[in-house]
Design an enzyme around this catalytic site. Structure first.
Site, PDB file in Angstrom:
ATOM      1  N   GLY A 105     -20.857  19.893-106.912  1.00  0.00           N
ATOM      2  CA  GLY A 105     -22.094  19.124-106.998  1.00  0.00           C
ATOM      3  C   GLY A 105     -21.860  17.747-107.585  1.00  0.00           C
ATOM      4  N   GLY A 107     -21.967  16.486-110.569  1.00  0.00           N
ATOM      5  CA  GLY A 107     -21.096  16.386-111.742  1.00  0.00           C
ATOM      6  C   GLY A 107     -19.634  16.391-111.318  1.00  0.00           C
ATOM      7  N   ILE A 129     -25.813  25.965-103.764  1.00  0.00           N
ATOM      8  CA  ILE A 129     -26.969  26.557-103.072  1.00  0.00           C
ATOM      9  C   ILE A 129     -28.205  25.676-103.212  1.00  0.00           C
ATOM     10  CG2 ILE A 129     -26.201  28.948-103.241  1.00  0.00           C
ATOM     11  CD1 ILE A 129     -28.252  29.234-105.632  1.00  0.00           C
ATOM     12  N   ASP A 130     -28.233  24.809-104.238  1.00  0.00           N
ATOM     13  CA  ASP A 130     -29.487  24.148-104.634  1.00  0.00           C
ATOM     14  C   ASP A 130     -29.974  23.063-103.670  1.00  0.00           C
ATOM     15  OD1 ASP A 130     -29.489  25.692-106.954  1.00  0.00           O
ATOM     16  OD2 ASP A 130     -28.313  24.206-108.051  1.00  0.00           O
ATOM     17  N   ARG A 265     -46.398  42.771-110.215  1.00  0.00           N
ATOM     18  CA  ARG A 265     -45.053  42.876-110.788  1.00  0.00           C
ATOM     19  C   ARG A 265     -44.378  41.511-110.667  1.00  0.00           C
ATOM     20  NH1 ARG A 265     -47.068  47.021-111.941  1.00  0.00           N
ATOM     21  NH2 ARG A 265     -46.317  49.161-111.601  1.00  0.00           N
TER      22      ARG A 265
HETATM   23  O1  F6P Z   1     -26.345  25.361-109.293  1.00  0.00           O
HETATM   24  C1  F6P Z   1     -26.413  26.652-108.821  1.00  0.00           C
HETATM   25  C2  F6P Z   1     -27.194  27.529-109.746  1.00  0.00           C
HETATM   26  O2  F6P Z   1     -27.160  28.839-109.226  1.00  0.00           O
HETATM   27  C3  F6P Z   1     -28.628  27.096-110.007  1.00  0.00           C
HETATM   28  O3  F6P Z   1     -29.501  27.439-108.971  1.00  0.00           O
HETATM   29  C4  F6P Z   1     -28.902  27.805-111.290  1.00  0.00           C
HETATM   30  O4  F6P Z   1     -29.898  27.136-112.029  1.00  0.00           O
HETATM   31  C5  F6P Z   1     -27.581  27.776-112.002  1.00  0.00           C
HETATM   32  O5  F6P Z   1     -26.587  27.539-111.014  1.00  0.00           O
HETATM   33  C6  F6P Z   1     -27.234  29.038-112.731  1.00  0.00           C
HETATM   34  O6  F6P Z   1     -26.074  28.810-113.440  1.00  0.00           O
HETATM   35  P1  F6P Z   1     -25.180  29.956-114.082  1.00  0.00           P
HETATM   36  O7  F6P Z   1     -24.462  30.658-112.966  1.00  0.00           O
HETATM   37  O8  F6P Z   1     -24.272  29.233-114.985  1.00  0.00           O
HETATM   38  O9  F6P Z   1     -26.102  30.905-114.776  1.00  0.00           O
END
Ligand code: F6P
Length: 341
Positions: A105, A107, A129-130, A265
């Site tokens: 990404g 970073g 994925i984001d 739920r």
């Molecule tokens: O950047 C991908 C991601 O899965 C985000 O959707 C989520 O906020 C984050 O990484 C979760 O990070 P980690 O796997 O460190 O809990």
């Protein structure tokens, strides 16, 4: 260029392996050797001897369609420090790596730019994925993840429709609304809550969900009454983006049950969203991007990010790409509201 390195960085994503596969095969087709580097920038900096994967045409075979990251992926936040970057460059020189492909990404691209400036040409490939990399219409893993969200929510639909329940689902996306919005539309969500609408709903996600569900119920009941029918759809699916301050799916579900009398739920899809085999789209995009990255390095070009714009694969200067902005597709959001009942 005789030897290229490739690593995956940040959260793992389906399609990262496809890009690695393409880098190895595209390089081999042009007489270039590829080292995979395990554990991202950390491995490159701190443990190069144990983190090198000597890829060739015989051992790369089956990662093309595998989920996750074969090379392991991690965030090495200290990599901005000069001593680590110099160590990474020295390690590359030691093992003969003359150019690097970084799949990750924003970073990770900053690190790629910093290494290029220090003499090691690097190319970034968007893998997350984001879909939160504005320079690219699609990041590797996004399409797969959308399908995963749709399939998981379809499973939830089986159970909530059997019990006339409401399910409030938290969806990952790291402050980017593409997954919750598009995933929500793909699974027929009745209400979608994303950060961009919070101001317009007075930061009251729960109140908004209750209002929209009440409207949906009234519309369904009215439609049935007009036909003289008692066949009323009584289950509801609510999609809520993760990482919104003060918003909690369990609290929303409790309020829906208390205020509307609909048994409710909640669930957090979490890392289930990140796994699974990449979709054909992500595999093919990964192959295109990996190939382009190799071609750029062969020309001695670094500091570029390879992205997908429409159906085209193009490349941008990393800094230019990092400055690009994207915003929520409000037309799509409005469609999702009209589909809400
Ligand atoms: O950047 C991908 C991601 O899965 C985000 O959707 C989520 O906020 C984050 O990484 C979760 O990070 P980690 O796997 O460190 O809990």
């Amino acid at each position: 260029m005789k030897t290229i390195g490739v690593l995956t960085s940040g959260g793992d994503a389906p399609g990262m392996n496809s890009a690695v596969y393409s880098v190895v095969k595209s390089a081999a087709a042009n007489g270039i050797k590829v080292y995979g580097i395990k554990y991202s920038y950390w491995g490159l900096t701190n443990d190069i001897d144990n983190c090198l994967v000597d890829f060739d045409l015989n051992n790369i075979g089956d990662i093309l369609n595998k989920g996750g990251s074969y090379l392991r992926s991690m965030r090495f936040k200290e990599f901005y420090k000069e001593e680590y970057m110099q160590q990474a460059i020295a390690n590359c020189r030691k093992v003969g790596i003359e150019g690097l492909v970084v799949i990750g990404g924003d970073g990770s691209f900053r690190g790629a730019r910093d290494l290029t400036v220090r003499g090691l040409p690097c190319i970034g490939i968007p893998g997350t994925i984001d879909n939160d990399i504005p320079s690219s219409d699609f990041t590797l893993g996004y399409d797969t993840c959308l399908n995963t969200i749709m399939n998981l929510c379809n499973s939830l639909e089986d159970t909530i429709s059997s019990n006339d329940r409401c399910m409030v689902v938290e969806v990952m996306g790291n402050k980017c609304s593409d997954l919750p919005l598009n995933g929500g539309i793909a699974c027929g969500a009745n209400v979608i809550v994303v950060p961009e609408i919070m101001e317009s709903i007075n930061n009251d996600a729960t109140g908004y969900v209750i209002k929209k569900l009440r409207q949906a119920r009234e519309l369904r009941e009215k439609t049935a009454a007009e036909k003289g029918s008692k066949d009323i759809r009584r289950h509801y699916l609510v999609i809520v983006a993760e990482k919104m301050d003060g918003v909690n799916v369990a609290d929303i579900a409790k309020a829906v049950q208390e205020e509307l009398g609909i048994e409710s739920r909640s669930i957090i899809l979490g890392h289930l969203q990140r796994g699974g085999k990449p979709s054909a789209f992500d595999v093919i995009t990964g192959c295109q991007m990996g190939n382009k990255a190799v071609k750029l390095l062969m020309e001695g070009i670094g500091n570029r990010v390879v992205v997908k714009k429409g159906i085209d694969i193009v490349d941008y200067d990393i800094l230019e790409a990092l400055e690009m902005k994207s915003s929520l597709d409000m037309d799509l959001f409005k469609i999702s509201v009209e589909l809400g009942a």
